[in-house]
Structure formats: C-alpha cells, structure tokens
Design a protein around this motif. Structure first.
Motif, PDB file in Angstrom:
ATOM      1  N   SER A 175       0.853  -1.188   0.000  1.00 28.21           N
ATOM      2  CA  SER A 175       0.000   0.000   0.000  1.00 28.21           C
ATOM      3  C   SER A 175       0.888   1.236   0.000  1.00 28.21           C
ATOM      4  O   SER A 175       1.993   1.226   0.541  1.00 28.21           O
ATOM      5  CB  SER A 175      -0.931   0.000   1.213  1.00 28.21           C
ATOM      6  OG  SER A 175      -0.187   0.034   2.403  1.00 28.21           O
ATOM      7  N   ASP A 176       0.382   2.274  -0.616  1.00 29.91           N
ATOM      8  CA  ASP A 176       1.048   3.574  -0.675  1.00 29.91           C
ATOM      9  C   ASP A 176       2.342   3.568  -1.489  1.00 29.91           C
ATOM     10  O   ASP A 176       3.198   4.421  -1.282  1.00 29.91           O
ATOM     11  CB  ASP A 176       1.291   4.119   0.738  1.00 29.91           C
ATOM     12  CG  ASP A 176      -0.016   4.192   1.527  1.00 29.91           C
ATOM     13  OD1 ASP A 176      -1.041   4.542   0.907  1.00 29.91           O
ATOM     14  OD2 ASP A 176      -0.012   3.883   2.722  1.00 29.91           O
ATOM     15  N   TYR A 177       2.490   2.608  -2.405  1.00 26.58           N
ATOM     16  CA  TYR A 177       3.599   2.618  -3.356  1.00 26.58           C
ATOM     17  C   TYR A 177       3.015   2.591  -4.760  1.00 26.58           C
ATOM     18  O   TYR A 177       2.365   1.617  -5.143  1.00 26.58           O
ATOM     19  CB  TYR A 177       4.533   1.409  -3.159  1.00 26.58           C
ATOM     20  CG  TYR A 177       5.434   1.542  -1.956  1.00 26.58           C
ATOM     21  CD1 TYR A 177       6.668   2.190  -2.057  1.00 26.58           C
ATOM     22  CD2 TYR A 177       5.044   1.050  -0.725  1.00 26.58           C
ATOM     23  CE1 TYR A 177       7.490   2.328  -0.949  1.00 26.58           C
ATOM     24  CE2 TYR A 177       5.859   1.184   0.389  1.00 26.58           C
ATOM     25  CZ  TYR A 177       7.079   1.820   0.278  1.00 26.58           C
ATOM     26  OH  TYR A 177       7.888   1.962   1.372  1.00 26.58           O
ATOM     27  N   SER A 178       3.254   3.649  -5.511  1.00 25.79           N
ATOM     28  CA  SER A 178       2.743   3.738  -6.876  1.00 25.79           C
ATOM     29  C   SER A 178       3.579   2.863  -7.800  1.00 25.79           C
ATOM     30  O   SER A 178       4.802   2.810  -7.670  1.00 25.79           O
ATOM     31  CB  SER A 178       2.799   5.192  -7.331  1.00 25.79           C
ATOM     32  OG  SER A 178       2.319   5.307  -8.648  1.00 25.79           O
ATOM     33  N   VAL A 179       2.904   2.158  -8.709  1.00 25.17           N
ATOM     34  CA  VAL A 179       3.601   1.329  -9.692  1.00 25.17           C
ATOM     35  C   VAL A 179       3.069   1.655 -11.084  1.00 25.17           C
ATOM     36  O   VAL A 179       1.921   2.058 -11.246  1.00 25.17           O
ATOM     37  CB  VAL A 179       3.449  -0.187  -9.415  1.00 25.17           C
ATOM     38  CG1 VAL A 179       4.290  -0.605  -8.234  1.00 25.17           C
ATOM     39  CG2 VAL A 179       2.013  -0.573  -9.204  1.00 25.17           C
ATOM     40  N   THR A 180       3.949   1.487 -12.083  1.00 29.91           N
ATOM     41  CA  THR A 180       3.567   1.749 -13.461  1.00 29.91           C
ATOM     42  C   THR A 180       3.843   0.515 -14.301  1.00 29.91           C
ATOM     43  O   THR A 180       4.958  -0.008 -14.299  1.00 29.91           O
ATOM     44  CB  THR A 180       4.337   2.959 -14.030  1.00 29.91           C
ATOM     45  OG1 THR A 180       4.013   4.116 -13.251  1.00 29.91           O
ATOM     46  CG2 THR A 180       3.963   3.212 -15.489  1.00 29.91           C
ATOM     47  N   LEU A 181       2.811   0.063 -14.983  1.00 28.13           N
ATOM     48  CA  LEU A 181       2.925  -1.017 -15.955  1.00 28.13           C
ATOM     49  C   LEU A 181       3.068  -0.334 -17.315  1.00 28.13           C
ATOM     50  O   LEU A 181       2.161   0.378 -17.747  1.00 28.13           O
ATOM     51  CB  LEU A 181       1.674  -1.900 -15.912  1.00 28.13           C
ATOM     52  CG  LEU A 181       1.646  -3.108 -16.839  1.00 28.13           C
ATOM     53  CD1 LEU A 181       2.693  -4.137 -16.429  1.00 28.13           C
ATOM     54  CD2 LEU A 181       0.257  -3.745 -16.833  1.00 28.13           C
ATOM     55  N   THR A 182       4.235  -0.495 -17.960  1.00 28.68           N
ATOM     56  CA  THR A 182       4.495   0.227 -19.207  1.00 28.68           C
ATOM     57  C   THR A 182       4.078  -0.563 -20.437  1.00 28.68           C
ATOM     58  O   THR A 182       3.883   0.002 -21.508  1.00 28.68           O
ATOM     59  CB  THR A 182       5.987   0.588 -19.340  1.00 28.68           C
ATOM     60  OG1 THR A 182       6.754  -0.614 -19.287  1.00 28.68           O
ATOM     61  CG2 THR A 182       6.420   1.535 -18.233  1.00 28.68           C
ATOM     62  N   GLN A 183       3.942  -1.885 -20.290  1.00 28.39           N
ATOM     63  CA  GLN A 183       3.583  -2.733 -21.431  1.00 28.39           C
ATOM     64  C   GLN A 183       2.864  -3.970 -20.926  1.00 28.39           C
ATOM     65  O   GLN A 183       3.157  -4.478 -19.845  1.00 28.39           O
ATOM     66  CB  GLN A 183       4.866  -3.146 -22.156  1.00 28.39           C
ATOM     67  CG  GLN A 183       4.663  -4.104 -23.326  1.00 28.39           C
ATOM     68  CD  GLN A 183       6.006  -4.520 -23.910  1.00 28.39           C
ATOM     69  OE1 GLN A 183       6.844  -3.686 -24.218  1.00 28.39           O
ATOM     70  NE2 GLN A 183       6.207  -5.819 -24.057  1.00 28.39           N
ATOM     71  N   GLY A 184       1.939  -4.466 -21.739  1.00 28.89           N
ATOM     72  CA  GLY A 184       1.301  -5.744 -21.446  1.00 28.89           C
ATOM     73  C   GLY A 184       0.132  -5.658 -20.485  1.00 28.89           C
ATOM     74  O   GLY A 184      -0.496  -4.603 -20.317  1.00 28.89           O
ATOM     75  N   LEU A 185      -0.136  -6.793 -19.859  1.00 26.37           N
ATOM     76  CA  LEU A 185      -1.267  -6.952 -18.941  1.00 26.37           C
ATOM     77  C   LEU A 185      -0.771  -7.598 -17.659  1.00 26.37           C
ATOM     78  O   LEU A 185       0.149  -8.409 -17.682  1.00 26.37           O
ATOM     79  CB  LEU A 185      -2.324  -7.877 -19.553  1.00 26.37           C
ATOM     80  CG  LEU A 185      -2.941  -7.474 -20.885  1.00 26.37           C
ATOM     81  CD1 LEU A 185      -3.699  -8.647 -21.489  1.00 26.37           C
ATOM     82  CD2 LEU A 185      -3.858  -6.279 -20.692  1.00 26.37           C
TER      83      LEU A 185
END
Length: 180
Positions: free
Chosen positions: A35-45
């Motif tokens: 919780s409270d950690y932003s994540v970014t998915l740049t490609q895919g699913l």
C-alpha cells in the motif's frame, strides 16, 4: 526507535502477467504490492489480486497504487475489476471520483487529464463525483465519464475498451509468461 524502517504493508499480489514490463530502475516483475507505493505497468497486462479477493486486470500503460486490501488509486490507464462477495465494497479512487463496487465486474479508464470512464459489465457500482456530489448508481450496461471538476455525463458503453477475464485468459494461454 525513530530510525526504524516502517513495516511494508503488502496488500496485493501479482498473480499472472502477459508481456508485462514495469517502470523502475530494477524493473523486475513484482510479486507483492505494498500500500502507498505507486507502480507503473508500461507494457502488457497484469492480474493483481487484492487481500480481500478482488481481482484486477491492469492494461498498460497504467499507473496505480494499491491503497489497501480492498482499494486502489488509478492515476492513469485501464483496469477491469472482478469482485467476489467477500470483497464487496472494493473501491477505485480516480481524479474523476470514487467508484465503489456492489458485487460486480466493471471497468475504469483514466486518461491523461483525469477524465474517468466507469463502465459496469455485471452487477452494480456507485460513483461519487470528484466534487463530492451524490453517488450515482450504475447498473450492468451503464457507462459514465466523470471529470475532475465533478461533471458526470452518461455515455454509450464500449465493450472493446477493456480486456476482460475471458480475453485475458485467452492471451495468457497463448503467451509465454516471461518475466522481464
């Protein structure tokens, strides 16, 4: 003591991915999300399972933050949430408002300027606009776009806007699950 590292609170697990790439210097596949950690998915699913049982398919590009065992903040991108009875009340916070599940499958898309599309596939969701207005009830087949200003307008649902469970499973079956 005051120098102790705060405990990391893991609230969700990455169950499966298809062609996933994550943004980070050590962009390895995360397995648990705090919780409270932003994540970014740049490609895919990626399929994320929350502690209370809600399963969320994230479509890249997407930036999000699990905010609890039954909640997520979606800053940008698309998700489809499938929520079992045990996770009733799963919440998605966006710039356009707060979406609450009432036992359902639904999609949320947040674009670059915070416009939020909420679409119900089965069951019901509620949306409280960003300006704190009354909660709108969205039944299966309903879709709205909510602006950060609080303005909400009904729109035609777009069945092709989201990768739902059946399509995700089909893609999963045909793609090797290579951790990048």
């Amino acid at each position: 003591s005051e120098f102790e590292t705060p405990a990391v609170n893991f609230v969700a697990t990455v169950r499966r991915t298809v062609d996933a790439r994550w943004a980070r210097a050590n962009a390895s596949q995360p397995t648990k999300l705090a919780s409270d950690y932003s994540v970014t998915l740049t490609q895919g699913l990626a399929e994320i399972v929350f502690g209370d049982g809600a399963a969320v398919i994230v479509q890249a590009p997407a930036t999000f933050e699990p905010t609890g065992t039954n909640a997520i903040r979606l800053d940008a991108g698309r998700i489809v949430a499938t929520v079992p009875a045990a996770a009733h009340g799963f919440a998605v916070e966006t710039a356009g408002g707060l979406i609450t599940d009432y036992g359902t499958e639904f999609g949320v898309h947040v674009n670059h300027d915070g416009q939020t599309l909420a679409q119900t596939f089965t069951g019901r969701i509620g949306l409280i606009p960003a300006d704190g207005g009354d909660e709108l009830d969205l039944a299966a087949g309903d879709a709205v776009v909510a602006a950060p200003s609080g303005r909400v307008r009904r729109v035609e649902p777009d069945a092709l806007a989201f990768v739902r469970r059946e399509e995700y499973s089909a893609r999963q079956a045909t793609a090797p699950d290579v951790y990048q």
